[in-house]
Design an enzyme around this catalytic site. Structure first.
Site, PDB file in Angstrom:
ATOM      1  CG  ASP A  57       2.327  -8.675   6.222  1.00  0.00           C
ATOM      2  OD1 ASP A  57       2.816  -8.207   5.438  1.00  0.00           O
ATOM      3  OD2 ASP A  57       2.909  -9.533   6.823  1.00  0.00           O
ATOM      4  CG  HIS A  58       0.514  -3.348   1.689  1.00  0.00           C
ATOM      5  ND1 HIS A  58       0.029  -3.953   0.567  1.00  0.00           N
ATOM      6  CD2 HIS A  58       0.099  -2.089   1.476  1.00  0.00           C
ATOM      7  CE1 HIS A  58      -0.696  -2.994  -0.387  1.00  0.00           C
ATOM      8  NE2 HIS A  58      -0.403  -1.818   0.131  1.00  0.00           N
ATOM      9  NE  ARG A  59       5.793  -9.369   5.571  1.00  0.00           N
ATOM     10  CZ  ARG A  59       6.200 -10.010   6.335  1.00  0.00           C
ATOM     11  NH1 ARG A  59       7.546 -10.201   6.161  1.00  0.00           N
ATOM     12  NH2 ARG A  59       5.443 -10.359   7.296  1.00  0.00           N
ATOM     13  N   PRO A  90       5.064  -4.648   6.884  1.00  0.00           N
ATOM     14  CG  PRO A  90       4.988  -4.631   4.784  1.00  0.00           C
ATOM     15  CD  PRO A  90       5.231  -5.394   5.972  1.00  0.00           C
TER      16      PRO A  90
END
Length: 453
Positions: free
Chosen positions: A427-429, A260
């Protein structure tokens, strides 16, 4: 020496195939231990394969440009054995993991069923039939009736390749494998010859092959097409992806689908950085200064200096920055280790060496693996701003465009100075927006106050 197989080697657990970039030795000519015998291109780099002992190839099976799976036969070591013995050795060769290639459920069921069936008796081959010893042995082992085979050898003699072709199952016309295909009425053609024939509109059936046993090769097709003349205007040129290009396509597709992405963008004034570089006698490119600034910003904001492995976040203690390098074979990202401990001058020397070896395909495997952060600078190409795709397992990548004059607020006064556009892909994780923003703020301060570098 007895006949021995030279097969497609395996470098790294993810490697499944390789392409013969170049043969550095000739068939029948001896070579010494340590001599480079072939260049094999994988999905990451081009590897130089060195001879493990003094030897020679009595038969080179794979052609330059062919892509073959790990374990496939590339050539045969030996002395001056008769051609029939070499043919028999090639016919009997089977890759160690050949059974693993049948991953399709129906194929596996069919194999299991075949193992339980009683094989039919092998047809008798007339002793007076014109057939080579290797072809006879292969036909007997394959229980093949050779009476209906039209031999391609001299005087209609049945050769090994005739038997191998007869034993192959009917091919799906939509699929093209890495092996030779028989041309109706005229021998065999290599995969590259077939691709070139399709591109240039050459009828393979009208060609006489100049390769071993009448094999139609690349040069035969190019000669018929007018010695490789350029395609007419408007004609579509079809170019097969190299292993490296296919790996890039696969990895970037997976990265865009699975990670994401979110993007943070910021303008920074670059006039002071450019002045500092001029004052230093241009000992270092703008990119070298950017690498130094990124390394120090990562040390200040370690939340961005990470790798993501499944549900785990690995915080890397050093700034291992992957530098995007455009090569004629695709994009490579050699890694500059512990960049935070280097001066701009040291970065210039190390990065210059990495870039030169990347473009000459001389990087080592460990030099392109890992990394905690990536930097992609398209400023030298005139690109003003862009967003980059994250290179997994890294958590972020910085895209930098060209410096261009723009108005800024300088203590209440409007000035026009060179400005860089930065875009941070995260990386939004594993990285929150606030962490990315703090990293960009730290980076902007370093660029706008180059004395801190």
């Amino acid at each position: 020496m007895p006949l021995k197989a030279f097969t497609m080697p395996k470098w790294g657990i993810e490697m499944s195939e390789g392409m013969i970039g170049e043969w550095s030795v000739e068939e029948g000519k001896p070579f010494a231990r340590g001599e480079v015998i072939a260049l094999i291109e994988t999905d990451k780099i081009t590897n130089e394969v060195e001879a493990e002992a003094d030897a020679k190839f009595v038969r080179i099976v794979a052609q330059q440009g062919e892509t073959l799976p790990v374990g496939a036969l590339l050539a045969v070591y030996g002395d001056d054995e008769p051609s029939a013995e070499v043919d028999a050795f090639i016919a009997a060769f089977r890759p160690a993991d050949a059974r693993m290639a049948a991953s399709d459920t129906e194929d596996m069921i069919a194999e299991a069923a075949a193992e339980t069936e009683v094989p039919p008796a092998a047809p008798q081959i007339d002793d007076g039939l014109a057939i080579s010893p290797a072809a006879r042995a292969r036909a007997e082992s394959g229980r093949l009736d050779v009476t209906s085979i039209a031999g391609s050898g001299r005087g209609g003699r049945i050769m090994l390749q005739d038997v191998e072709q007869a034993l192959r199952p009917p091919a799906d016309p939509q699929l093209k494998g890495p092996f030779d295909a028989q041309v109706e009425g005229n021998g065999f053609a290599s995969p590259m010859a077939r691709r070139l024939a399709a591109r240039h509109g050459v009828d393979l059936k009208a060609l006489k092959g100049t390769g071993p046993r009448g094999r139609i090769c690349k040069d035969d097709v190019l000669s018929a097409a007018g010695a490789g003349t350029a395609a007419p205007s408007g004609e579509v040129e079809i170019v097969a992806m190299s292993p490296m290009r296919k790996a890039i396509a696969r990895r970037l597709t997976e990265a865009k689908q699975m990670i994401p992405h979110f993007y943070l963008r910021r303008r920074v004034r670059a006039d002071r950085l450019l002045s500092a570089r001029e004052a230093a006698g241009r000992r270092g490119s703008v990119n070298d200064y950017l690498v130094r600034a990124v390394a120090l910003a990562l040390r200040e904001v370690p939340e961005v200096n990470i790798q993501v492995h499944g549900t785990e976040i690995h915080r890397i203690p050093t700034a291992d920055i992957a530098i995007a390098v455009a090569t004629d074979k695709g994009l490579l990202t050699p890694v500059l280790r512990s960049a935070e401990s280097m001066s701009v001058e040291q970065i210039r020397e190390v990065v210059g060496d990495l870039v030169a070896r990347a473009r000459s395909s001389k990087l080592k495997q460990e030099e392109i693996e890992g990394g905690s952060f990536s930097l992609s600078n398209l400023g030298p190409y005139g690109v003003e701003q862009f967003d980059a795709i994250i290179n997994p397992p890294q958590g972020a990548i910085l895209a930098v465009g060209a410096a261009r004059p723009e108005p800024i607020d300088d203590d209440g006064a409007i000035r026009i100075v060179p400005v860089l556009h930065l875009s941070l892909s995260c990386d939004h994780r594993a990285i929150d927006g606030a962490d990315g923003a703090r990293f960009l703020a730290a980076l902007a301060k370093l660029i706008e106050h180059p004395e801190r570098l």
